[in-house]
Enzyme design. Structure first.
Site, PDB file in Angstrom:
ATOM      1  N   ARG A  36       0.818  -1.209   0.000  1.00  0.00           N
ATOM      2  CA  ARG A  36       0.000   0.000   0.000  1.00  0.00           C
ATOM      3  C   ARG A  36       0.856   1.266   0.000  1.00  0.00           C
ATOM      4  O   ARG A  36       0.494   2.273  -0.606  1.00  0.00           O
ATOM      5  CB  ARG A  36      -0.921  -0.001   1.216  1.00  0.00           C
ATOM      6  N   HIS A  59       0.567   4.976  -2.031  1.00  0.00           N
ATOM      7  CA  HIS A  59       0.449   6.275  -1.365  1.00  0.00           C
ATOM      8  C   HIS A  59       1.663   7.167  -1.598  1.00  0.00           C
ATOM      9  O   HIS A  59       1.564   8.387  -1.494  1.00  0.00           O
ATOM     10  CB  HIS A  59       0.182   6.067   0.124  1.00  0.00           C
ATOM     11  N   ASN A  71      -3.678   8.519   5.174  1.00  0.00           N
ATOM     12  CA  ASN A  71      -2.557   7.890   5.884  1.00  0.00           C
ATOM     13  C   ASN A  71      -2.695   7.851   7.396  1.00  0.00           C
ATOM     14  O   ASN A  71      -2.208   6.920   8.045  1.00  0.00           O
ATOM     15  CB  ASN A  71      -1.247   8.631   5.545  1.00  0.00           C
ATOM     16  N   HIS A 104      -6.142  -5.315  -2.957  1.00  0.00           N
ATOM     17  CA  HIS A 104      -7.011  -5.572  -1.809  1.00  0.00           C
ATOM     18  C   HIS A 104      -7.330  -7.058  -1.664  1.00  0.00           C
ATOM     19  O   HIS A 104      -8.194  -7.420  -0.882  1.00  0.00           O
ATOM     20  CB  HIS A 104      -8.284  -4.733  -1.902  1.00  0.00           C
TER      21      HIS A 104
HETATM   22  C1  HEM Z   1      -8.727   2.488  -5.979  1.00  0.00           C
HETATM   23  C2  HEM Z   1      -8.612   3.307  -4.970  1.00  0.00           C
HETATM   24  C3  HEM Z   1      -8.252   2.820  -3.598  1.00  0.00           C
HETATM   25  C4  HEM Z   1      -8.882   3.149  -2.443  1.00  0.00           C
HETATM   26  C5  HEM Z   1     -10.091   4.057  -2.313  1.00  0.00           C
HETATM   27  C6  HEM Z   1      -8.222   2.451  -1.377  1.00  0.00           C
HETATM   28  C7  HEM Z   1      -8.578   2.543  -0.051  1.00  0.00           C
HETATM   29  C8  HEM Z   1      -8.071   1.755   0.945  1.00  0.00           C
HETATM   30  C9  HEM Z   1      -8.526   1.759   2.310  1.00  0.00           C
HETATM   31  C10 HEM Z   1      -9.601   2.674   2.860  1.00  0.00           C
HETATM   32  C11 HEM Z   1      -7.849   0.816   2.980  1.00  0.00           C
HETATM   33  C12 HEM Z   1      -8.006   0.455   4.462  1.00  0.00           C
HETATM   34  C13 HEM Z   1      -7.225   1.482   5.254  1.00  0.00           C
HETATM   35  C14 HEM Z   1      -7.618   1.536   6.704  1.00  0.00           C
HETATM   36  O1  HEM Z   1      -8.796   1.456   7.030  1.00  0.00           O
HETATM   37  O2  HEM Z   1      -6.705   1.704   7.562  1.00  0.00           O
HETATM   38  C15 HEM Z   1      -6.939   0.208   2.054  1.00  0.00           C
HETATM   39  C16 HEM Z   1      -6.052  -0.794   2.363  1.00  0.00           C
HETATM   40  C17 HEM Z   1      -5.141  -1.296   1.479  1.00  0.00           C
HETATM   41  N1  HEM Z   1      -4.896  -0.835   0.209  1.00  0.00           N
HETATM   42 FE1  HEM Z   1      -6.057   0.400  -0.855  1.00  0.00          FE
HETATM   43  N2  HEM Z   1      -7.211   1.715  -1.891  1.00  0.00           N
HETATM   44  C18 HEM Z   1      -7.170   1.909  -3.241  1.00  0.00           C
HETATM   45  C19 HEM Z   1      -6.233   1.406  -4.115  1.00  0.00           C
HETATM   46  C20 HEM Z   1      -5.129   0.688  -3.730  1.00  0.00           C
HETATM   47  C21 HEM Z   1      -3.986   0.422  -4.558  1.00  0.00           C
HETATM   48  C22 HEM Z   1      -3.800   0.963  -5.960  1.00  0.00           C
HETATM   49  C23 HEM Z   1      -3.144  -0.348  -3.829  1.00  0.00           C
HETATM   50  C24 HEM Z   1      -1.784  -0.898  -4.180  1.00  0.00           C
HETATM   51  C25 HEM Z   1      -1.219  -0.806  -5.363  1.00  0.00           C
HETATM   52  C26 HEM Z   1      -3.768  -0.572  -2.548  1.00  0.00           C
HETATM   53  C27 HEM Z   1      -3.275  -1.370  -1.547  1.00  0.00           C
HETATM   54  C28 HEM Z   1      -3.891  -1.568  -0.326  1.00  0.00           C
HETATM   55  C29 HEM Z   1      -3.485  -2.596   0.616  1.00  0.00           C
HETATM   56  C30 HEM Z   1      -2.472  -3.694   0.355  1.00  0.00           C
HETATM   57  C31 HEM Z   1      -4.265  -2.411   1.770  1.00  0.00           C
HETATM   58  C32 HEM Z   1      -4.171  -3.177   3.094  1.00  0.00           C
HETATM   59  C33 HEM Z   1      -3.139  -2.469   3.950  1.00  0.00           C
HETATM   60  C34 HEM Z   1      -2.876  -3.088   5.317  1.00  0.00           C
HETATM   61  O3  HEM Z   1      -3.422  -4.129   5.666  1.00  0.00           O
HETATM   62  O4  HEM Z   1      -2.083  -2.480   6.073  1.00  0.00           O
HETATM   63  N3  HEM Z   1      -4.960   0.097  -2.514  1.00  0.00           N
HETATM   64  N4  HEM Z   1      -7.086   0.803   0.831  1.00  0.00           N
END
Ligand code: HEM
Ligand SMILES: *[C@@H]1O[C@H](CO)[C@@H](O)[C@H](O)[C@H]1NC(C)=O
Ligand SMILES: *[C@@H]1O[C@H](CO)[C@@H](O)[C@H](O)[C@H]1NC(C)=O
Length: 333
Positions: A68, A72, A100, A199
């Protein structure tokens, strides 16, 4: 040379730039090269991998957290490690942005990698490149595909809190907003779907999906596209008030395995975030067909994921003598 294929003129420009920088490592036309540290830090990739491996062995989720971070970082001024800078006299840290704050994690692992690399090859490997390697290794360690990455990015001397707030979409973004924010970075609808496939691993806090459970459109009603039993399960983890940091897996079937279950779940209306589910429910003619394809053919997803990750990692790198090589990823030199 893969990126040289495409058109003759691109091919020629590319090969000319490779001759130009003939000395130690031929550069691609964006100034990056897979052999960038071949002479200056031959074990760089190995050192990153071993620290990431230990961290993921201790906690499987760390792979998701590191992956992630690439998203970011790269969405704000390009892949320049601007995300890693802490608050200081001259820096307003991106770590406090809406996407973040209380959410981005894994910075200690980056610190550890940097400290190992400073021992092996001082002032040589950028924090920006460390992240690109660590994100790739995280996917591999989660059972996903591997790919060759290009290196030579340098580190920013600035951060952009505003860029972080504006460029990274929110979990309640509409499909139109998601598409627009990706387009602004040079990424299309296919990249959006493939990269959202990240995800397939990791966790989300209750606060990121609560709106769907209780008040989707501001009328006190839930999101009715959410499958009923899954919705009930989520409400038990995520109450209407309180429990903001309670966690739920983004892929409820295989939360630590990099596979295509994320897409299978979207098709069954069991996507966790609104931004996940709209790719399917609101995406007809735009993203829905791609979601269905990836749900049915894992190999097609994995191949596009690799291509889109390379595209994401190549966004606006600082190369040549622009930027700097930080010795501590948290502060400018
Ligand atoms: C399309 C738009 C995207 C949105 C709106 C989004 C939003 C989010 C949100 C809200 C979370 C949970 C964060 C939390 O509640 O603390 C999350 C987790 C995550 N996102 Fe996204 N995301 C997007 C795209 C991406 C992309 C492009 C990647 C990587 C290339 C990514 C990788 C991840 C990963 C791996 C997690 C889990 C992180 C963890 O467990 O620490 N996301 N994302
Ligand atoms: C998304 O959530 C934010 C913060 O909770 C809220 O201010 C905004 O109105 C929501 N947007 C949509 C489209 O629901
Ligand atoms: C739902 O959200 C709207 C606007 O965002 C707010 O005015 C209303 O009080 C909320 N309703 C409930 C039941 O939480």
């Amino acid at each position: 040379m893969a990126i040289c294929i495409g058109s003759l003129s691109v091919f020629i420009v590319c090969c000319m730039s490779m001759l130009w920088s003939s000395a130690s490592h031929p550069l691609y036309n964006n100034g990056l090269s897979p052999m960038f540290y071949e002479k200056s830090c031959p074990n760089a990739e190995q050192i990153v991998k071993s620290v990431v491996q230990n961290a993921v062995m201790k906690e499987a989720r760390m792979a998701a957290s590191l992956l992630r971070l690439q998203f970011h970082d790269c969405f704000v001024q390009g892949c320049d490690a601007s995300l890693f800078l802490d608050d200081s006299a001259k820096i307003v840290s991106e770590k406090n942005s809406n996407p973040n704050k209380n959410s981005a994690r894994g910075f200690e692992v980056i610190d550890q990698i940097k400290s190992e690399l400073e021992k092996a090859c001082p002032k040589t490997v950028s924090c920006a490149d460390i992240l690109i390697i660590a994100a790739r290794d995280s996917v591999v360690l989660s059972g996903g595909p591997s790919w060759e990455i290009t290196l030579g990015r340098r580190d920013s001397t600035s951060a952009s809190l505003q860029g972080s707030n504006n460029n990274i979409p929110a979990p309640n973004s509409t499909l139109e907003t998601l598409i627009a924010k990706f387009k602004r970075q040079g990424l299309n609808e296919v990249d959006l779907v493939a990269l959202s496939g990240s995800h397939t691993i990791g966790q989300s806090r209750c606060t990121s999906f609560r709106q769907r459970l209780y008040n989707q459109s501001g009328n006190g009603q839930p999101d009715f596209t959410l499958e009923k039993s899954y919705s009930a399960k989520l409400r038990s983890v995520c109450p209407q008030s309180g429990g903001d940091n309670n966690l739920s897996p983004l892929d409820s079937i295989t939360p630590t395995k990099f596979d295509n279950y994320y897409f299978k779940l979207l098709v069954s209306n069991k996507g966790l975030l609104n931004s996940d589910e709209v790719l399917f429910t609101k995406g007809q003619g735009k993203t829905m067909e791609t979601v269905k394809l990836y749900a049915e053919q894992e190999e097609v997803f994995l191949k596009q994921f690799v291509e889109s990750m390379i595209k994401l990692g190549n966004m606006s790198p600082l190369t040549g003598n622009r930027g700097q090589i930080r010795t501590n990823c948290r502060s400018v030199m």
